[in-house]
Design an enzyme around this catalytic site. Structure first.
Site, PDB file in Angstrom:
ATOM      1  N   TYR A 142       0.858  -1.184   0.000  1.00 43.56           N
ATOM      2  CA  TYR A 142       0.000   0.000   0.000  1.00 43.56           C
ATOM      3  C   TYR A 142       0.889   1.227   0.000  1.00 43.56           C
ATOM      4  O   TYR A 142       1.866   1.295   0.745  1.00 43.56           O
ATOM      5  CB  TYR A 142      -0.892   0.005   1.247  1.00 43.56           C
ATOM      6  CG  TYR A 142      -1.754   1.242   1.389  1.00 43.56           C
ATOM      7  CD1 TYR A 142      -2.817   1.481   0.514  1.00 43.56           C
ATOM      8  CD2 TYR A 142      -1.520   2.174   2.403  1.00 43.56           C
ATOM      9  CE1 TYR A 142      -3.621   2.612   0.650  1.00 43.56           C
ATOM     10  CE2 TYR A 142      -2.326   3.307   2.544  1.00 43.56           C
ATOM     11  CZ  TYR A 142      -3.373   3.517   1.664  1.00 43.56           C
ATOM     12  OH  TYR A 142      -4.166   4.630   1.802  1.00 43.56           O
ATOM     13  N   ASP A 237       9.313   3.175  -0.421  1.00 44.56           N
ATOM     14  CA  ASP A 237       8.238   3.775   0.372  1.00 44.56           C
ATOM     15  C   ASP A 237       8.436   3.320   1.816  1.00 44.56           C
ATOM     16  O   ASP A 237       8.015   2.236   2.197  1.00 44.56           O
ATOM     17  CB  ASP A 237       6.871   3.345  -0.166  1.00 44.56           C
ATOM     18  CG  ASP A 237       5.736   3.920   0.681  1.00 44.56           C
ATOM     19  OD1 ASP A 237       6.022   4.609   1.694  1.00 44.56           O
ATOM     20  OD2 ASP A 237       4.565   3.674   0.346  1.00 44.56           O
ATOM     21  N   LYS A 265       4.415   8.831   8.969  1.00 40.38           N
ATOM     22  CA  LYS A 265       4.207   8.188  10.266  1.00 40.38           C
ATOM     23  C   LYS A 265       5.215   8.654  11.342  1.00 40.38           C
ATOM     24  O   LYS A 265       5.048   9.747  11.855  1.00 40.38           O
ATOM     25  CB  LYS A 265       4.143   6.671  10.080  1.00 40.38           C
ATOM     26  CG  LYS A 265       2.931   6.319   9.170  1.00 40.38           C
ATOM     27  CD  LYS A 265       2.532   4.865   9.131  1.00 40.38           C
ATOM     28  CE  LYS A 265       1.188   4.718   8.443  1.00 40.38           C
ATOM     29  NZ  LYS A 265       1.184   4.162   7.103  1.00 40.38           N
TER      30      LYS A 265
HETATM   31  C1  LIG Z   1       0.505   4.647   5.807  1.00 39.82           C
HETATM   32  C2  LIG Z   1       1.220   4.442   4.528  1.00 39.82           C
HETATM   33  C3  LIG Z   1       1.071   5.315   3.435  1.00 39.82           C
HETATM   34  C4  LIG Z   1       0.054   6.421   3.417  1.00 39.82           C
HETATM   35  O1  LIG Z   1       0.305   7.382   4.377  1.00 39.82           O
HETATM   36  P1  LIG Z   1      -0.914   8.351   4.815  1.00 39.82           P
HETATM   37  O2  LIG Z   1      -0.252   9.299   5.756  1.00 39.82           O
HETATM   38  O3  LIG Z   1      -1.937   7.469   5.450  1.00 39.82           O
HETATM   39  O4  LIG Z   1      -1.406   9.010   3.584  1.00 39.82           O
HETATM   40  C5  LIG Z   1       1.874   5.127   2.326  1.00 39.82           C
HETATM   41  N1  LIG Z   1       2.765   4.122   2.284  1.00 39.82           N
HETATM   42  C6  LIG Z   1       2.923   3.256   3.292  1.00 39.82           C
HETATM   43  C7  LIG Z   1       3.937   2.178   3.187  1.00 39.82           C
HETATM   44  C8  LIG Z   1       2.151   3.379   4.445  1.00 39.82           C
HETATM   45  O5  LIG Z   1       2.280   2.479   5.432  1.00 39.82           O
END
Ligand SMILES: *Cc1c(COP(=O)(O)O)cnc(C)c1O
Length: 427
Positions: A142, A237, A265
């Site tokens: 994701y 990511d 995060k």
């Molecule tokens: C949480 C997450 C996102 C999205 O971040 P948001 O702040 O919720 O938009 C993108 N990539 C990864 C790997 C994530 O865990």
């Protein structure tokens, strides 16, 4: 009706599904979501006053635990001088310097407000830099909810992706190619066939959005080599893994230098802050220097920067990650020991990396999305609810990783293991 139920009913009147982000609705586990009123250290309290040991930590950001005094102090002090300026502030300079110092692959970095913005911007930048359109992502990863990333695999390998959400134009999805995680042969075949059309490969270097799935050494090496050989941009990511699996993130554990990295995060310590950065020659294509547009009214918001800065300083203290990793490992080891006492059909297994863990209702640790899909979801849901009743708050889905914070002590871990043992023998 208890207070959680009353609030959930009320919420549904003016908020679609009663929530502002879908997993919060408990759709996959069933039941009523808990509305939280307070958090402190390793604990959260719901609207009925029930106390839980929290293993979600706001889905990862709260690596120091809830309401950490140093974070509260920094945010409060900063707020007294104004909430936002939409103009440069000194704090942004300091956090950019610190991020580039902590993560050697970052030569330049830009701050944004969410992980979605970070990945969306990094992809536009990679396309602008290479002059190519195609994007590779992996099944089960994701990367936020930008159109080009809400794509699932087509019917065969090497085919065009299909939208995984209504509202995503087929034409946009067609430029995203979805491959199985950890499948080196599929990756090699794709690059051999259309390597000169690939703008970027985006990956969760340790996957945390299909529960926790670790990449093989060969997969990690192949992603770096193939992107390099074909002039494609490798985007790590690390929105979840960044400063969560270790001080140098997953790329430090893998010994890989990606071209671009997305962070989120943990970098915001619980406030909306995210970032993307990497090679200076690529970052130079961003506006105002270059032709790739990207912007944000609240980008680099002073409160978020203050919370992020303190969080990064706290996790940089000697021994921080050693202690966090040891506790998280002890938790996974304890769950595996419980699993070994159970019949194969009823067993549980677990693993951890840094302060992140996966719990699987399966005897085996998964290596792909299909492995994860084969775990016993019905049993996970029973486990989740039994744990919740006993005051343990796990992520409300079998497809999410969990998080331990610095505020969790061996006491909380042991209490959780004792409860898990009793629960697993009962359900
Ligand atoms: C949480 C997450 C996102 C999205 O971040 P948001 O702040 O919720 O938009 C993108 N990539 C990864 C790997 C994530 O865990």
């Amino acid at each position: 009706m208890n207070r959680n139920e009353q609030l959930f009913a009320a919420a549904q009147q003016h908020i679609p599904g009663g929530v502002n982000s879908p997993v919060r609705a408990f759709g996959s586990v069933g039941g009523t979501p808990r509305f939280f009123a307070k958090g402190e250290g390793a604990y959260v309290w719901d609207a009925d006053g029930k106390k839980y040991i929290d293993y979600v930590g706001s889905w990862g950001p709260l690596i120091l635990g809830h309401a950490h005094p140093a974070v509260i102090e920094a945010v409060t002090r900063t707020a007294q001088n104004g909430m936002s300026f939409g103009a440069p502030t000194e704090g942004e300079v300091h956090i950019a310097d610190l991020l580039c110092q902590m993560l050697p692959s970052l030569e330049q970095v830009r701050l944004v407000s969410s992980g979605t913005e970070a990945t969306m911007s990094a992809i536009r930048l990679a396309r602008g830099f290479t002059g190519r359109d195609k994007l590779i992502k992996f099944e089960g990863c994701y990367h936020g909810h930008a159109d080009s990333l809400l794509v699932k695999a087509g019917s065969g390998l090497l085919t065009f992706g299909n939208p995984s959400s209504a509202g995503v134009p087929a034409a946009v999805a067609a430029d995203t190619i979805v491959l199985p995680y950890n499948d080196v042969a599929a990756l090699e075949a794709l690059f051999a066939e259309q390597g000169d059309k690939i703008a970027a490969l985006i990956v969760e270097p340790i996957a945390g959005n299909m529960n926790l799935v670790q990449p093989s050494k060969e997969f990690v090496a192949a992603m770096r080599k193939l992107t390099q050989d074909h002039g494609a941009v490798l985007i790590y990511d690390e929105v979840m893994t960044g400063f969560r699996v270790g001080l140098q993130c997953a790329q430090g554990l893998h010994g890989i230098t990606p071209d671009l990295t997305c962070l989120g995060k943990v970098v915001g310590g619980g406030l909306p802050l995210a970032a993307f950065g990497g090679r200076a020659d690529i970052m130079a294509k961003l506006a105002p220097l270059g032709p790739v547009y990207q912007a944000g009214t609240l980008s680099g918001n002073p409160l978020a920067v203050a919370a992020g800065m303190v969080t990064l300083q706290e996790i940089s203290k000697p021994g921080f990650f050693e202690a966090l990793s040891a506790k998280t490992q002890a938790f996974a080891d304890g769950l595996n020991a419980i699993g070994q006492q159970l019949a194969n059909t009823k067993t549980i297994s677990a693993q951890s990396v840094g302060g992140m863990f996966g719990i699987y209702c399966s005897p085996n640790i998964p290596h792909s999305y299909s492995d994860v899909m084969n775990s016993d979801r019905v049993r996970f849901n029973a486990f989740f609810h039994a744990m919740l009743d006993e005051g343990i708050y796990l992520a409300p889905s079998a497809f999410e990783a969990g998080f331990v914070s610095a505020a969790h002590t061996n006491t909380e871990i042991q209490i959780t293991l004792d409860i898990a043992k009793a629960v697993l023998h009962k359900i």
